[in-house]
Motif scaffolding. Structure first.
Motif, PDB file in Angstrom:
ATOM      1  N   ARG A 183      10.948 135.705  36.417  1.00 47.60           N
ATOM      2  CA  ARG A 183      11.069 136.637  35.291  1.00 47.60           C
ATOM      3  C   ARG A 183      12.341 137.456  35.443  1.00 47.60           C
ATOM      4  O   ARG A 183      12.677 137.904  36.541  1.00 47.60           O
ATOM      5  N   GLN A 184      13.012 137.692  34.340  1.00 46.50           N
ATOM      6  CA  GLN A 184      14.228 138.498  34.352  1.00 46.50           C
ATOM      7  C   GLN A 184      13.863 139.983  34.265  1.00 46.50           C
ATOM      8  O   GLN A 184      12.823 140.349  33.733  1.00 46.50           O
ATOM      9  N   SER A 185      14.731 140.815  34.792  1.00 46.94           N
ATOM     10  CA  SER A 185      14.507 142.254  34.728  1.00 46.94           C
ATOM     11  C   SER A 185      14.824 142.776  33.330  1.00 46.94           C
ATOM     12  O   SER A 185      15.503 142.111  32.547  1.00 46.94           O
ATOM     13  N   GLY A 186      14.338 143.963  33.027  1.00 47.70           N
ATOM     14  CA  GLY A 186      14.600 144.564  31.720  1.00 47.70           C
ATOM     15  C   GLY A 186      13.573 144.151  30.688  1.00 47.70           C
ATOM     16  O   GLY A 186      12.403 143.912  30.997  1.00 47.70           O
ATOM     17  N   GLU A 187      14.012 144.035  29.443  1.00 47.92           N
ATOM     18  CA  GLU A 187      13.117 143.691  28.345  1.00 47.92           C
ATOM     19  C   GLU A 187      12.517 142.297  28.535  1.00 47.92           C
ATOM     20  O   GLU A 187      13.207 141.384  28.988  1.00 47.92           O
ATOM     21  N   ARG A 189      11.551 138.603  28.047  1.00 47.86           N
ATOM     22  CA  ARG A 189      12.252 137.537  27.347  1.00 47.86           C
ATOM     23  C   ARG A 189      11.294 136.812  26.398  1.00 47.86           C
ATOM     24  O   ARG A 189      10.090 136.734  26.638  1.00 47.86           O
ATOM     25  N   LYS A 190      11.855 136.271  25.309  1.00 48.70           N
ATOM     26  CA  LYS A 190      11.043 135.575  24.319  1.00 48.70           C
ATOM     27  C   LYS A 190      10.901 134.086  24.608  1.00 48.70           C
ATOM     28  O   LYS A 190      10.052 133.418  24.016  1.00 48.70           O
ATOM     29  N   ALA A 191      11.749 133.578  25.513  1.00 49.42           N
ATOM     30  CA  ALA A 191      11.737 132.141  25.808  1.00 49.42           C
ATOM     31  C   ALA A 191      11.514 131.896  27.289  1.00 49.42           C
ATOM     32  O   ALA A 191      11.917 132.697  28.142  1.00 49.42           O
ATOM     33  N   CYS A 192      10.862 130.771  27.579  1.00 54.74           N
ATOM     34  CA  CYS A 192      10.655 130.351  28.961  1.00 54.74           C
ATOM     35  C   CYS A 192      10.980 128.860  29.062  1.00 54.74           C
ATOM     36  O   CYS A 192      10.560 128.063  28.215  1.00 54.74           O
ATOM     37  N   PHE A 215      30.364 132.486  31.321  1.00 53.16           N
ATOM     38  CA  PHE A 215      29.168 133.165  30.807  1.00 53.16           C
ATOM     39  C   PHE A 215      27.985 132.197  30.786  1.00 53.16           C
ATOM     40  O   PHE A 215      27.568 131.720  29.731  1.00 53.16           O
ATOM     41  N   PRO A 216      27.423 131.874  31.966  1.00 54.61           N
ATOM     42  CA  PRO A 216      26.307 130.911  32.001  1.00 54.61           C
ATOM     43  C   PRO A 216      25.014 131.459  31.410  1.00 54.61           C
ATOM     44  O   PRO A 216      24.120 130.682  31.060  1.00 54.61           O
ATOM     45  N   ASP A 217      24.899 132.793  31.289  1.00 58.82           N
ATOM     46  CA  ASP A 217      23.715 133.413  30.682  1.00 58.82           C
ATOM     47  C   ASP A 217      22.411 132.933  31.312  1.00 58.82           C
ATOM     48  O   ASP A 217      21.449 132.583  30.628  1.00 58.82           O
ATOM     49  N   PHE A 218      22.365 132.936  32.646  1.00 60.41           N
ATOM     50  CA  PHE A 218      21.147 132.519  33.337  1.00 60.41           C
ATOM     51  C   PHE A 218      19.947 133.391  32.976  1.00 60.41           C
ATOM     52  O   PHE A 218      18.806 132.929  32.973  1.00 60.41           O
ATOM     53  N   ASP A 219      20.217 134.672  32.704  1.00 59.02           N
ATOM     54  CA  ASP A 219      19.117 135.620  32.489  1.00 59.02           C
ATOM     55  C   ASP A 219      18.702 135.739  31.029  1.00 59.02           C
ATOM     56  O   ASP A 219      17.961 136.654  30.662  1.00 59.02           O
ATOM     57  N   ARG A 220      19.154 134.832  30.201  1.00 55.81           N
ATOM     58  CA  ARG A 220      18.799 134.896  28.779  1.00 55.81           C
ATOM     59  C   ARG A 220      17.338 134.523  28.551  1.00 55.81           C
ATOM     60  O   ARG A 220      16.729 134.881  27.553  1.00 55.81           O
ATOM     61  N   GLN A 221      16.754 133.801  29.498  1.00 54.34           N
ATOM     62  CA  GLN A 221      15.360 133.384  29.388  1.00 54.34           C
ATOM     63  C   GLN A 221      14.697 133.443  30.759  1.00 54.34           C
ATOM     64  O   GLN A 221      15.369 133.571  31.781  1.00 54.34           O
ATOM     65  N   ASP A 222      13.363 133.368  30.769  1.00 59.61           N
ATOM     66  CA  ASP A 222      12.625 133.248  32.018  1.00 59.61           C
ATOM     67  C   ASP A 222      12.469 131.771  32.354  1.00 59.61           C
ATOM     68  O   ASP A 222      12.747 130.894  31.529  1.00 59.61           O
TER      69      ASP A 222
END
Length: 316
Positions: A183-187, A189-192, A215-222
């Protein structure tokens, strides 16, 4: 593998390869917490003389074939034999067997979990196309003794304090066997993104970094790693908190059955995407990564051997 060959495999060894260890021993009987459900007290018995199991919660039992049939929810004997054959070779080379252990003796003795740094393990990951810097971030290294011999392996943690372990020669589990949920920190995530094994998860991160190095955006989803398709039922409840579920499962019958189980649970209320088309023609995402890596190496070799500004050159 034939039916007779499968029946020669000890049920305790097979359960161990799946990450299940006995809670206690009473004579020739080993008692486990059932692999079919969550429970606090063991209700699953294995008779080591007759090589028969019985689950008191189900009121059913049988041999290793019947056990695998329940674990994989199928009556197809060829498929069952294939799954048993795929699983059991991983434990045989290092002799993970209850024959040489008492019920109170842990399967992994003198266990140390340290930072992933072994050159041999890092080399193995590189051979599979994995970015080792990412692997060091996501994994640990397990050092343990089994049957008097010392081993080390890559260790990937699950949500219950256990580890999936793997090196060049075998794979297994330091119990308890469970899913891994990143799980990512903060808000929230809507996607897994869901993977069958941690090598596929590491392959995804490697591919994403190659495609978007800045910008790989690893934390955009869980992320969720099942660590075995037999764990898909354990994943259903936590997956319910997401609006979108992207499945990167194996391109085989077990992967498709796991996908269908997720769809059966959530298809009407969640967006579920089968991402296996990305690596169509490959068994799984890691095989796709390995082929992609090999193709790149071959292309670079051609470029070096034949400069494009000379006759007969080839511009990539």
């Amino acid at each position: 593998m034939t039916t007779e060959e499968a029946k020669k495999i000890r049920i305790a060894d097979y359960l161990h390869s799946l990450g299940y260890s006995p809670v206690k021993q009473q004579g020739v009987n080993l008692w486990y917490k059932s692999p079919f459900r969550e429970e606090n007290e063991p209700s699953f018995k294995v008779n080591t003389e007759r090589e028969q199991w019985f689950d008191f919660g189900l009121g059913k039992g049988g041999n290793i074939i019947a056990l695998a049939a329940h674990l994989y929810a199928t009556e197809s004997v060829p498929y069952i034999l294939k799954r048993i054959e795929e699983q059991t070779p991983h434990v045989r080379p290092v002799s993970f067997s209850f024959r040489r252990q008492s019920a109170t003796e842990p399967s992994f003795q003198k266990l140390d979990i340290v930072q992933l740094s072994s050159p041999a393990l890092l080399s193995y990951l590189q051979e599979r196309g994995i970015n080792t810097a990412l692997a060091k971030r996501e994994c640990r290294e397990a050092h343990f003794t089994n049957n008097g011999k010392r081993y080390f392996a890559i260790a990937f943690p699950n949500i219950s304090g256990g580890y999936e372990i793997r090196n060049r020669y075998f794979k297994g589990c330091i119990a308890p066997k469970e899913i891994s949920h990143i799980r990512q920190s903060g808000e929230p995530r809507k996607a897994c993104y869901v993977f069958e094994g941690f090598m596929d998860y590491l392959s995804f991160l490697t591919l994403r970094l190659e495609s978007c190095p800045q910008f790989p955006d690893f934390d955009r989803q869980d992320y969720m790693v099942l660590n075995s398709v037999a764990n898909v039922s354990k994943a259903l409840y936590p997956l319910g908190s997401y609006e979108r579920i992207h499945c990167f499962l194996d391109n085989d019958r077990a992967g498709m059955e796991a996908l269908q189980q997720i769809r059966k649970e959530y298809d009407n209320t969640r967006h579920i995407r089968d991402a296996s088309h990305i690596y169509s023609g490959c068994k799984d995402l890691n095989e796709y990564l390995q082929k992609r890596t090999e193709t790149k190496k071959q292309a670079q070799s051609i470029k070096v051997k034949t400069p494009p500004n000379k006759p007969g050159g080839f511009r990539l």
